[in-house]
Design a protein around this motif. Sequence first.
Motif, short mmCIF file in Angstrom:
data_model
loop_
_atom_site.label_atom_id
_atom_site.label_comp_id
_atom_site.label_asym_id
_atom_site.label_seq_id
_atom_site.Cartn_x
_atom_site.Cartn_y
_atom_site.Cartn_z
N ASP A 62 -0.65 17.94 -6.29
CA ASP A 62 0.79 18.26 -6.35
C ASP A 62 1.66 17.13 -5.81
OD1 ASP A 62 0.04 20.79 -7.31
OD2 ASP A 62 -0.11 21.58 -5.27
N GLU A 63 1.21 15.87 -5.93
CA GLU A 63 2.03 14.77 -5.46
C GLU A 63 2.37 13.78 -6.57
OE1 GLU A 63 1.29 12.81 -1.85
OE2 GLU A 63 0.49 14.55 -0.81
N VAL A 64 2.11 14.15 -7.83
CA VAL A 64 2.40 13.25 -8.94
C VAL A 64 3.89 12.96 -9.02
CG1 VAL A 64 2.40 13.04 -11.44
CG2 VAL A 64 0.35 13.86 -10.27
N ASP A 114 8.59 9.34 -8.06
CA ASP A 114 9.85 9.00 -7.39
C ASP A 114 9.77 7.62 -6.75
OD1 ASP A 114 10.89 11.45 -8.13
OD2 ASP A 114 10.36 12.41 -6.22
N LEU A 115 8.64 7.33 -6.12
CA LEU A 115 8.48 6.03 -5.46
C LEU A 115 8.42 4.90 -6.48
CD1 LEU A 115 5.83 6.95 -2.72
CD2 LEU A 115 8.33 6.87 -2.51
N VAL A 116 7.74 5.12 -7.60
CA VAL A 116 7.69 4.11 -8.65
C VAL A 116 9.09 3.86 -9.21
CG1 VAL A 116 6.80 3.55 -10.95
CG2 VAL A 116 5.29 4.59 -9.25
N GLU A 117 9.85 4.93 -9.39
CA GLU A 117 11.21 4.79 -9.89
C GLU A 117 12.09 4.04 -8.91
OE1 GLU A 117 14.59 7.66 -12.02
OE2 GLU A 117 12.94 8.54 -10.86
N CYS A 151 10.97 -1.21 2.59
CA CYS A 151 10.04 -2.11 1.91
C CYS A 151 10.05 -1.89 0.40
CB CYS A 151 8.62 -1.93 2.46
SG CYS A 151 8.39 -2.61 4.13
N LEU A 152 10.20 -0.65 -0.04
CA LEU A 152 10.28 -0.38 -1.48
C LEU A 152 11.53 -1.00 -2.07
CD1 LEU A 152 9.03 3.32 -1.78
CD2 LEU A 152 7.73 1.20 -1.78
N ASP A 153 12.63 -0.95 -1.33
CA ASP A 153 13.87 -1.59 -1.81
C ASP A 153 13.69 -3.10 -1.95
OD1 ASP A 153 15.17 0.86 -1.90
OD2 ASP A 153 15.91 0.69 0.16
N SER A 155 0.84 -1.20 0.00
CA SER A 155 0.00 0.00 0.00
C SER A 155 0.88 1.25 0.00
CB SER A 155 -0.91 -0.01 1.23
OG SER A 155 -1.83 -1.07 1.16
N ILE A 156 0.70 2.07 -1.01
CA ILE A 156 1.43 3.33 -1.14
C ILE A 156 0.40 4.45 -1.01
CG2 ILE A 156 3.00 4.71 -2.53
CD1 ILE A 156 4.17 2.03 -1.74
N ASP A 157 0.21 4.92 0.20
CA ASP A 157 -0.88 5.87 0.46
C ASP A 157 -0.43 7.32 0.45
OD1 ASP A 157 -2.58 3.69 0.78
OD2 ASP A 157 -2.08 3.51 2.90
#
Length: 764
Positions: free
Chosen positions: A611-613, A618-621, A584-586, A557-559
């Motif tokens: 304004d958080e796109v 960044d998180l997807v990358e 966890c993303l790593d 979950s990426i909230d």
Amino acid sequence: MTDTSVEPGFLAVWHTFRIPIIASLATLFLLGRFFTQQKRLKTPSSSSLPPSPRLEKPVSEKESIAIPSLDFKPTSQEKQKPSGPKRILGNRQFKGIDKQQQNDQLAKPSFIKPIIFFATLTISTQKRAQWLVEELRAAAQAKSKGSDKDYGLLPPELHDLSEVDFDDYFVSAPKSPPNSLHTRYVYCFLIPTYNIDTIIDTFLSHLDEIHNDFRIDTAPLSGLAGYSVFGFGDKEDWPTEEEGFCSQAKDLDRWMAKLTGKKRAFPLGLGDTKSDAEASLKEWATGLTEVLGEIAETGGLGEGVPGSGNSLESDEEESEDEEDEQRPKKSKKPQAVVDLEDINFGGSNKKARASPLPVDFTTQSSQSSNNQSTLKEMVPSTSPTYAALTKQGYTIVGSHSGVKICRWTKSALRGRGSCYKFSFYGIKSHLCMETTPSLSCSNKCVFCWRHGTNPVGTTWRWKVDPPEMIFKGVKEGHYKKIKMLKGVPGVRAERFAEAMRIRHCALSLVGEPIFYPHINEFVGMLHDEQISSFLVCNAQHPDQLATLNRVTQLYVSIDASNRESLRKIDRPLHRDFWERFQRCLDILREKRNEQRTVFRLTLVKGFNVEDEVKGYADLVEKGLPCFVEVKGVTYCGTSSSAGAGLTMKNVPFYEEVVAFVTSLNDELQKRGLKYGIGAEHAHSCCILLASERFNVDGKWHTRIDYDRFFELLHKEKTEGISFRPEDYMRETEEWALWGNGGFDPTDQRVRKKGKNRDRVVTEE
């Protein structure tokens, strides 16, 4: 000559003592009246009581329950036959009398006798009805061999609707013959649909008259053990149900629901005479036979059917059918909902926090096993948490696990569409079990559907139930809840039969699944029974995520895209929540070539949309997931959410979700990340971004080949051959692709009455 000498003397005495004499007489009169009144108050006469209700016929067992008793002896006048016109009395139940009392009188083991009714013009339905009689007779004989029980299945009766007197069977339910076994009856109907006037039209009109006759109870057939209908139609003339396919069978099913008090023993079955009539009838007959045996043994239709419980759940979708279960009125009084981290510990919360009993998540230490006898249960059956969760429709398994029916399960059973997982990944909702081995969570998200009633904590300090017990318990709980839906109007018999075989498991019910110390063993049991696993975690337990074995699809979950937004939305209990989130993303980045990984973004307007796109990009990358699900938040209207600042204004429209996804996709393209919009499910306000790894020859392959997955998993276990997510992907259906809405065309979209139709999103 009259002697008048006495008269002057009497008058003299009277005039002298008249006042005391009159006063004495008045006093005696008043005293007599007083004592008489006191005697009446102490011993009231029967005439002061209300008159006894009179009946024009003997009182049956059911009526004796419905009529309140009056403890007094009638007077001689009341025993006389009343004068005037006769009063016609129905069997309507008095207000305040619990219907459950009536049903309890009937809900006991008994002998069940099916009565089969049919109508036909070409004898084809009669032949099928005779076949059904033989099937039920064979089942009755098989169950009665070597059995001396006082319940069972009796041979059926067969009746042609054109030859029976409707009043004999449909004004009141048949009763057991005198001096015979305790017998109850189940009505079974085989009904074709014609476009000409037939006996079926007369029969349906008769049922209408019975239901609307003020002299007869609105549910005169409630004494039946149940009923079920199977309809035959021709899809060449009427391709869909809306155009008339099996319309008369559907009408009969609705009328019988009204007349029996919603005692649908088995879902309505439908068969096409030009294709699948025989196969559908056999499948329906198999399910009906099993239900008849259950009714004979238990005396009831199972939980969720009148007389045996209530199938209503907190987030169950509302029905448009007038015969659906009526939802209870919401109380205006605020409910005291307990949301305590240390609710299961005795004494104060401070004491509980001062001495936690942690458990190692990755290994089983001897110390943890020794502490099992002293550990508390996460959700004791006597706790407010248990009461709150069961009230919301959960079945609690053991001391810390749960299972619940998703509203999409009911929708899919009725042919009204599955959730977005079917559009994206090929999961049919009625084949999916939603469960969790841990009801506890380390977050208190503002949009949580569970109303903040589940326990929370940062370490496992509770008693640990074995995975074998949990696995068995959640399956039993799921199947039990599926059976509760067999009497719901519109449930399709073939899908009900399919639902009795779990094919998928969503570990996303409530709490944190990887919080459970034996999560790998539990997932292994799912895979051993060819059940796919979709596990969702909240990115707060990196150690457990790193040791997690392969699952069919792994969600995180990426909230939020930054620390402050995450703190406001997820309200994590860990102080180092952001660092745990990044770890966890790593880990997900490392697992992306071993299994399908998914970022689940829940958009909450005013919290994480504006304004958080770039932050999300960044998180997807950083994690490079296989898929990114973007979904608008679902508002439940709870007091806990309102206290966190969440209202209906925070729910984005689908157009706003579309705008966000397109902006995110453009940002990923600018960075050279190969993603694209693969699918959508507008009904769920959900859109799927997919990696180009799943785009083959210009076609998206977001779906899963589940048979191939289990084949590869077996080879990995036996031969050590590893595999990648691309090895078990399937092509996405055309209707699920971006721009096509994502609703299965084989299902029927039902919109709520009185609600605005869905907005149509068009691409420029």
